[in-house]
Scaffold this active site. Sequence first.
Site, mmCIF file in Angstrom:
data_model
loop_
_atom_site.group_PDB
_atom_site.id
_atom_site.type_symbol
_atom_site.label_atom_id
_atom_site.label_comp_id
_atom_site.label_asym_id
_atom_site.label_seq_id
_atom_site.Cartn_x
_atom_site.Cartn_y
_atom_site.Cartn_z
ATOM 1 N N MET A 30 -59.337 -22.922 14.347
ATOM 2 C CA MET A 30 -59.579 -23.920 15.399
ATOM 3 C C MET A 30 -58.819 -23.514 16.663
ATOM 4 S SD MET A 30 -60.153 -27.539 13.522
ATOM 5 C CE MET A 30 -58.464 -27.983 13.203
ATOM 6 N N GLY A 31 -58.484 -22.230 16.766
ATOM 7 C CA GLY A 31 -57.843 -21.731 17.983
ATOM 8 C C GLY A 31 -56.364 -22.057 18.048
ATOM 9 N N LEU A 33 -54.142 -19.847 18.602
ATOM 10 C CA LEU A 33 -53.814 -18.833 17.589
ATOM 11 C C LEU A 33 -52.329 -18.452 17.629
ATOM 12 C CD1 LEU A 33 -56.953 -16.541 18.028
ATOM 13 C CD2 LEU A 33 -56.620 -18.423 16.412
ATOM 14 N N HIS A 37 -52.403 -16.517 12.149
ATOM 15 C CA HIS A 37 -53.816 -16.129 12.271
ATOM 16 C C HIS A 37 -53.945 -14.606 12.343
ATOM 17 C CE1 HIS A 37 -54.169 -20.313 14.107
ATOM 18 N NE2 HIS A 37 -55.025 -20.340 13.114
ATOM 19 N N LYS A 147 -50.840 -22.137 3.797
ATOM 20 C CA LYS A 147 -50.188 -23.373 4.257
ATOM 21 C C LYS A 147 -51.116 -24.555 3.997
ATOM 22 C CE LYS A 147 -50.074 -24.381 8.648
ATOM 23 N NZ LYS A 147 -50.938 -25.609 8.646
ATOM 24 N N MET A 182 -45.821 -21.333 10.287
ATOM 25 C CA MET A 182 -46.544 -21.227 11.562
ATOM 26 C C MET A 182 -47.771 -22.124 11.524
ATOM 27 S SD MET A 182 -46.145 -17.305 12.614
ATOM 28 C CE MET A 182 -44.491 -16.601 12.608
ATOM 29 N N SER A 183 -47.968 -22.842 12.616
ATOM 30 C CA SER A 183 -49.080 -23.784 12.714
ATOM 31 C C SER A 183 -49.392 -23.991 14.189
ATOM 32 C CB SER A 183 -48.679 -25.121 12.087
ATOM 33 O OG SER A 183 -49.567 -26.139 12.487
ATOM 34 N N SER A 184 -50.675 -24.149 14.486
ATOM 35 C CA SER A 184 -51.056 -24.446 15.874
ATOM 36 C C SER A 184 -50.389 -25.739 16.333
ATOM 37 C CB SER A 184 -52.573 -24.596 15.976
ATOM 38 O OG SER A 184 -53.197 -23.435 15.484
HETATM 39 O O1 PAF Z 1 -57.841 -24.457 8.937
HETATM 40 C C1 PAF Z 1 -58.532 -24.643 9.962
HETATM 41 O O2 PAF Z 1 -58.193 -24.197 11.051
HETATM 42 C C2 PAF Z 1 -59.814 -25.454 9.856
HETATM 43 O O3 PAF Z 1 -59.689 -26.480 8.917
HETATM 44 C C3 PAF Z 1 -61.050 -24.589 9.562
HETATM 45 C C4 PAF Z 1 -60.972 -23.908 8.214
HETATM 46 C C5 PAF Z 1 -61.230 -23.547 10.660
HETATM 47 C C6 PAF Z 1 -62.319 -25.470 9.549
HETATM 48 O O4 PAF Z 1 -62.518 -26.118 10.771
#
Ligand code: PAF
Length: 292
Positions: A30-31, A33, A37, A147, A182-184
């Site tokens: 979902m960007g 990044l 990622h 995660k 790490m998480s957006s």
């Molecule tokens: O983990 C994510 O970023 C989202 O849940 C995914 C897998 C891209 C689905 O929208």
Amino acid sequence: MKVFHEKEALRSWRAALRSAGQTLALVPTMGALHRGHLSLIARAQQEADAVLVSIYVNPTQFNRANDLANYPRDPEGDRQLLEASGCDALFEPISLYRPGHASWVEVPSLAGTLCGRTRPGHFRGVATVVTKLFQIAQPEVALFGAKDLQQALLLTQMAADLDMPVRVLTAPTLREADGLAMSSRNRRLTPAQRLAAASIPRALAGAEATLRGGTTTAGTITDAVTRRLVDAGARIDYVSLVRPEDLLEIPPESPATPGLVLAIAAFFGATRLIDNVLLGSSGLDEALAEDP
Ligand code: PAF
């Protein structure tokens, strides 16, 4: 790096890859990044001839409108990171749902627990959008981060149950120097909340150390973790000890044993963070200095 906004153009590129005998790995995101990622992309590059990253903030997996509105977005930064990563293509659709969309994919056995309890409909949205991405891109392999363990398990089950011709792989969680996964969403933490959020890996490490110290129960572990997070100012969504294969919760009086998963969701301010460890093998207690 090729950039596609339309699924038809992506499909043509994919067809050309297949004609050339090349395999495709998909990294759905979902960007916003981060290095987590990038580690998925690096793994994807080992698994297939070409790597496609999708960026789509999927509205159907958000059960709170303000969570969707506030989800971090950084299209420029994402583009630069992806160019540098050597990924072959980016799929950045404007929308993936046509007007009148009415079909959904559900895995109720894995969606009802942990995050599913307080985010009703979340996993239905995730399973549906990932199915759509699989249908459009037809990857041989797809990569998800550990995660989001519940998501990874559910998508693995979905692909197997529905005979989707894709290998779903789960890659390890990447952590900051203080252990925070790490998480957006970490971008939304204030400096004070960011400091407090380091209580999550410390609490997980504490649980590892307790288990290593001798016999204990699930309740002892989850109570200690809860206390530690609350002391750091967190609002708890859940602290649960579950079986890794089906996320079945271990009753408080049952023994806590290596091989179980300790899973956490907690709010720091308005930001909800999740994390988990496979007890007995995370190494977090050794990697992190314990609180004095
Ligand atoms: O983990 C994510 O970023 C989202 O849940 C995914 C897998 C891209 C689905 O929208």
